[in-house]
Each structure stands twice: as structure tokens, then as C-alpha cells.
Motif scaffolding. Structure first.
Motif, PDB file in Angstrom:
ATOM      1  N   LEU A  82       0.830  -1.208   0.000  1.00 20.76           N
ATOM      2  CA  LEU A  82       0.000   0.000   0.000  1.00 20.76           C
ATOM      3  C   LEU A  82       0.864   1.258   0.000  1.00 20.76           C
ATOM      4  O   LEU A  82       0.614   2.197  -0.752  1.00 20.76           O
ATOM      5  N   LEU A  83       1.912   1.284   0.813  1.00 21.94           N
ATOM      6  CA  LEU A  83       2.801   2.447   0.853  1.00 21.94           C
ATOM      7  C   LEU A  83       3.521   2.645  -0.474  1.00 21.94           C
ATOM      8  O   LEU A  83       3.684   3.776  -0.936  1.00 21.94           O
ATOM      9  N   ALA A  84       3.933   1.553  -1.134  1.00 22.67           N
ATOM     10  CA  ALA A  84       4.575   1.658  -2.445  1.00 22.67           C
ATOM     11  C   ALA A  84       3.596   2.224  -3.468  1.00 22.67           C
ATOM     12  O   ALA A  84       3.953   3.065  -4.300  1.00 22.67           O
ATOM     13  N   TRP A  85       2.349   1.777  -3.396  1.00 22.21           N
ATOM     14  CA  TRP A  85       1.321   2.273  -4.306  1.00 22.21           C
ATOM     15  C   TRP A  85       1.077   3.774  -4.078  1.00 22.21           C
ATOM     16  O   TRP A  85       0.968   4.547  -5.022  1.00 22.21           O
ATOM     17  N   LEU A  86       1.019   4.172  -2.807  1.00 21.06           N
ATOM     18  CA  LEU A  86       0.826   5.593  -2.497  1.00 21.06           C
ATOM     19  C   LEU A  86       2.013   6.429  -2.977  1.00 21.06           C
ATOM     20  O   LEU A  86       1.838   7.547  -3.461  1.00 21.06           O
TER      21      LEU A  86
ATOM     22  N   GLU B 292       1.886   9.643  -5.588  1.00 24.84           N
ATOM     23  CA  GLU B 292       2.471  10.967  -5.376  1.00 24.84           C
ATOM     24  C   GLU B 292       3.498  11.337  -6.435  1.00 24.84           C
ATOM     25  O   GLU B 292       3.604  12.493  -6.815  1.00 24.84           O
ATOM     26  N   THR B 293       4.265  10.381  -6.915  1.00 21.33           N
ATOM     27  CA  THR B 293       5.344  10.699  -7.845  1.00 21.33           C
ATOM     28  C   THR B 293       4.938  10.639  -9.302  1.00 21.33           C
ATOM     29  O   THR B 293       5.638  11.176 -10.147  1.00 21.33           O
ATOM     30  N   ASN B 294       3.816  10.003  -9.627  1.00 24.95           N
ATOM     31  CA  ASN B 294       3.376   9.884 -11.015  1.00 24.95           C
ATOM     32  C   ASN B 294       2.194  10.786 -11.342  1.00 24.95           C
ATOM     33  O   ASN B 294       1.445  10.496 -12.254  1.00 24.95           O
TER      34      ASN B 294
ATOM     35  N   GLY C  84      -0.637  11.250  -9.824  1.00 24.05           N
ATOM     36  CA  GLY C  84      -1.974  10.744  -9.552  1.00 24.05           C
ATOM     37  C   GLY C  84      -2.426   9.600 -10.428  1.00 24.05           C
ATOM     38  O   GLY C  84      -3.606   9.319 -10.499  1.00 24.05           O
ATOM     39  N   THR C  85      -1.506   8.925 -11.123  1.00 21.54           N
ATOM     40  CA  THR C  85      -1.895   7.799 -11.968  1.00 21.54           C
ATOM     41  C   THR C  85      -1.099   6.549 -11.610  1.00 21.54           C
ATOM     42  O   THR C  85      -0.241   6.115 -12.349  1.00 21.54           O
ATOM     43  N   PRO C  86      -1.383   5.969 -10.435  1.00 27.53           N
ATOM     44  CA  PRO C  86      -0.651   4.761 -10.027  1.00 27.53           C
ATOM     45  C   PRO C  86      -1.225   3.517 -10.666  1.00 27.53           C
ATOM     46  O   PRO C  86      -2.354   3.521 -11.163  1.00 27.53           O
ATOM     47  N   ARG C  87      -0.414   2.468 -10.652  1.00 30.07           N
ATOM     48  CA  ARG C  87      -0.924   1.149 -11.018  1.00 30.07           C
ATOM     49  C   ARG C  87      -1.713   0.622  -9.824  1.00 30.07           C
ATOM     50  O   ARG C  87      -1.418   0.974  -8.698  1.00 30.07           O
ATOM     51  N   PRO C  88      -2.700  -0.232 -10.030  1.00 33.90           N
ATOM     52  CA  PRO C  88      -3.431  -0.809  -8.886  1.00 33.90           C
ATOM     53  C   PRO C  88      -2.499  -1.587  -7.980  1.00 33.90           C
ATOM     54  O   PRO C  88      -1.530  -2.172  -8.465  1.00 33.90           O
ATOM     55  N   PRO C  89      -2.776  -1.605  -6.654  1.00 33.31           N
ATOM     56  CA  PRO C  89      -1.888  -2.334  -5.722  1.00 33.31           C
ATOM     57  C   PRO C  89      -1.994  -3.825  -5.918  1.00 33.31           C
ATOM     58  O   PRO C  89      -2.880  -4.346  -6.482  1.00 33.31           O
TER      59      PRO C  89
END
Length: 75
Positions: free
Chosen positions: A58-62, A66-68, A70-75
Motif C-alpha cells: 500500500l505504501l509503495a502504491w501511495l 504521489e510521484t506519477n 496521480g496515476t498509479p498502477r493498482p496495488p
């Protein structure tokens, strides 16, 4: 040092926690399974080692969120 459970509750209290988090610009991740596990942890206690993997993911996803922009991959 492991993260701590700093807030938890049911019903109106849970809604207040979520609203307050959103008002302060915090991302709210909804996972019924993870919530169920974390509700078993005492307030202000450290996350137990059995949950480290789930919390780390979850922290990696968050971090990606933050760094992309607002477009993360799903956890």
C-alpha cells in the motif's frame, strides 16, 4: 519502525475520520479486508509483522500516486 494505527472507528466515527482525512488532502484507500485486519490492532499500536507485506504494498502504491501525478498502477 513499523507504522502505527492512529485512528479507527465504526459508523459515525469512521465517517468523521474519513471526512477529516479527505479535508486535509490525505488519500483514503478503501480495502475491507485490510480494514478488518487493522481493526484488530489496538489504537496507537504498531502494525504487527504479519501485516508488513500488505502495508508495504500500500505504501509503495501511495508513493507511485504521489510521484506519477496521480496515476498509479493498482496495488
Amino acid at each position: 519502525m513499523a507504522p502505527r494505527v492512529v485512528a479507527k472507528g465504526y459508523g459515525v466515527l469512521a465517517e468523521t475520520i474519513l471526512r477529516t482525512a479527505r479535508e486535509h488532502g490525505l488519500y483514503v484507500h478503501e480495502s475491507a479486508e485490510l480494514v478488518g485486519l487493522l481493526m484488530q490492532v489496538d489504537l496507537d499500536s504498531r502494525i504487527p509483522p504479519a501485516l508488513y507485506q500488505a502495508i508495504a504494498e500500500l505504501l509503495a502504491w501511495l508513493y507511485q500516486l504521489e510521484t506519477n501525478g496521480g496515476t498509479p498502477r493498482p496495488p
